[in-house]
Enzyme design. Structure first.
Site, PDB file in Angstrom:
ATOM      1  N   ASP A 156      -3.602   6.892   0.017  1.00 24.31           N
ATOM      2  CA  ASP A 156      -3.618   5.425   0.086  1.00 24.31           C
ATOM      3  C   ASP A 156      -4.808   4.826  -0.641  1.00 24.31           C
ATOM      4  OD1 ASP A 156      -1.320   4.361   1.908  1.00 24.31           O
ATOM      5  OD2 ASP A 156      -1.994   6.211   2.805  1.00 24.31           O
ATOM      6  N   GLU A 171      -1.448  -1.118   1.113  1.00 20.39           N
ATOM      7  CA  GLU A 171      -2.159   0.173   1.000  1.00 20.39           C
ATOM      8  C   GLU A 171      -3.538   0.072   1.655  1.00 20.39           C
ATOM      9  OE1 GLU A 171      -0.150   2.274   0.335  1.00 20.39           O
ATOM     10  OE2 GLU A 171       1.106   1.813  -1.378  1.00 20.39           O
ATOM     11  N   HIS A 185      -3.098   0.479   5.230  1.00 19.51           N
ATOM     12  CA  HIS A 185      -2.938   1.886   5.614  1.00 19.51           C
ATOM     13  C   HIS A 185      -4.301   2.569   5.716  1.00 19.51           C
ATOM     14  CE1 HIS A 185       1.405   1.804   3.760  1.00 19.51           C
ATOM     15  NE2 HIS A 185       1.267   1.013   4.812  1.00 19.51           N
ATOM     16  N   TYR A 215      -5.929   4.412   9.139  1.00 21.08           N
ATOM     17  CA  TYR A 215      -6.502   5.762   9.300  1.00 21.08           C
ATOM     18  C   TYR A 215      -7.878   5.673   9.953  1.00 21.08           C
ATOM     19  CZ  TYR A 215      -2.877   7.141   5.936  1.00 21.08           C
ATOM     20  OH  TYR A 215      -1.684   7.345   5.294  1.00 21.08           O
ATOM     21  N   GLU A 220       4.699   7.879  -3.662  1.00 25.09           N
ATOM     22  CA  GLU A 220       5.416   7.282  -2.531  1.00 25.09           C
ATOM     23  C   GLU A 220       6.511   8.196  -2.013  1.00 25.09           C
ATOM     24  OE1 GLU A 220       4.342   4.629  -1.224  1.00 25.09           O
ATOM     25  OE2 GLU A 220       3.168   3.638  -2.786  1.00 25.09           O
ATOM     26  N   GLU A 243       6.047   2.998   2.985  1.00 23.10           N
ATOM     27  CA  GLU A 243       6.134   3.826   1.777  1.00 23.10           C
ATOM     28  C   GLU A 243       7.584   4.064   1.357  1.00 23.10           C
ATOM     29  OE1 GLU A 243       3.294   3.790   0.876  1.00 23.10           O
ATOM     30  OE2 GLU A 243       1.816   4.626   2.247  1.00 23.10           O
ATOM     31  N   HIS A 261       7.956   0.597  -0.806  1.00 27.54           N
ATOM     32  CA  HIS A 261       7.154   0.980  -1.978  1.00 27.54           C
ATOM     33  C   HIS A 261       7.940   1.907  -2.909  1.00 27.54           C
ATOM     34  CE1 HIS A 261       3.248   0.219   0.555  1.00 27.54           C
ATOM     35  NE2 HIS A 261       4.067  -0.811   0.528  1.00 27.54           N
TER      36      HIS A 261
HETATM   37 FE   LIG Z   1       0.322   3.574   1.739  1.00 23.13          FE
HETATM   38 FE   LIG Z   2       2.641   2.993  -0.721  1.00 19.85          FE
END
Ligand SMILES: [Fe+2]
Ligand SMILES: [Fe+2]
Length: 337
Positions: free
Chosen positions: A86, A116, A119, A123, A180, A212, A216
């Site tokens: 990401d 992104e 994301h 995490y 992706e 994703e 994406h």
């Molecule tokens: Fe992502």
């Molecule tokens: Fe993505």
């Protein structure tokens, strides 16, 4: 910088803006789309908006501590690699966006960049709750296989990002189809195999995988097909795209088999991994209107796990009750180019 980049009153009409090459007037008009898939994907991406705080991570540390040593290692090595994907994708997208001429497609890429980053934030939230954020984010320094996978992904991203021709832009888009559609998949499957043992990680991955795979990947498949259709793409370039997905399969399987060899915990075999990655790669080739080239197997257990978790209804029923109309948009046609 030339002011025409921002306002070009004698530029081409929005309905004539191609993805590669041209001179746009400079307006973003969602009511006039040359393609339609771009604004459909934008709407679905918006409808899928989520925040890391929606996932309950309050028991993540307690749950993680109860995993076996091998399961803990799988967990850490998976998030160490996915979080790189990401981070790299955010930077790649910012560069790929500059190659793009069509302003609506650029707008969709802007939203993808934001997702992104979301994301990456997720995490950090998850691993902070788990108590091992610094350790996981630094694993690339100590694990040669992880470092090698990250480096190979970066190399694919860097190969054609300078642009300069429609053929190079097509191959640059292929790197994103791989990211992706290939590089996340065994990682997603590992977390789903751990499943109920780490519900925080599982639910976070459900949201990430939905972004994703449902938006994406279709976005870049459409970008690929559109560049191919709008330009006289050479056969040798299509051969290079095919080679890139063969490389991606090798990269994904190398890391997968390494993890399996180091931390054999879950009844996953090398054959199962190969069948899974081959099936995904064939599907990605079909999505960009190329012929499948890998041995095809019946849908594997790992694919079934990923598909099952894409059906998000069990994440949080209240969330979907309040977003039911948005969720229904998942069925809109994203492939109508
Ligand atoms: Fe992502
Ligand atoms: Fe993505």
């Amino acid at each position: 910088m030339d002011a025409k980049k921002y306002y070009n009153p004698h530029g081409e009409d929005i309905l004539n803006e191609k993805i590669y090459g041209g001179s746009p007037t400079g307006f973003v008009d969602f009511n006039r789309s040359k393609y339609q898939w771009d604004s459909n994907i934008y709407d679905l991406m918006n409808a899928n908006t989520w925040f890391p705080s929606e996932v309950n991570t309050s028991t993540e540390k307690k749950n993680f501590d109860q995993l076996t040593d091998n399961e803990q290692s799988i967990y850490k090595m998976t998030f160490a690699q996915l979080s790189f994907n990401d981070s790299a994708q955010e930077e790649y997208l910012s560069d790929f966006r500059r190659l793009t001429n069509n302003r609506l497609v650029k707008s969709v890429l802007s939203l993808q960049i934001m997702q992104e980053v979301n994301h990456s934030k997720s995490y950090a939230v998850l691993l902070d709750a788990c108590g091992n954020s610094d350790e996981v984010f630094n694993l690339y320094k100590y694990d040669a296989a992880l470092n090698r996978k990250n480096q190979k992904i970066a190399d694919q991203f860097a190969s054609y990002i300078e642009g300069g021709s429609a053929d190079k832009m097509l191959l640059s888009a292929m790197a994103s189809v791989n990211l992706e559609g290939i590089y996340f998949l065994l990682g997603f499957a590992y977390i789903y195999v751990l499943g109920d043992k780490v519900p925080g990680a599982r639910d976070m991955i459900k949201f990430i995988a939905r972004d994703e795979l449902n938006t994406h990947l279709p976005l870049f498949a459409n970008i690929f097909k559109t560049i191919q259709k709008e330009n006289k793409i050479q056969t040798s370039t299509i051969d290079s795209a095919q080679q890139m997905i063969e490389d991606a399969v090798a990269i994904e399987l190398e890391y997968g088999k390494y993890l399996l060899g180091q931390f054999p915990v879950m009844g996953i075999t090398e054959a199962l991994m190969e069948q899974t990655v081959y099936n995904y790669a064939n599907d990605r080739l079909k999505k960009i209107s190329l012929d499948p080239i890998f041995p095809e197997s019946p849908t594997t257990y790992l694919q079934q796990l990923v598909t099952k978790h894409l059906q998000m209804n069990d994440v949080r029923s209240n969330f979907f009750e309040s977003n039911v109309s948005n969720y229904a948009k998942s069925s809109i046609d994203l492939n109508d180019f």
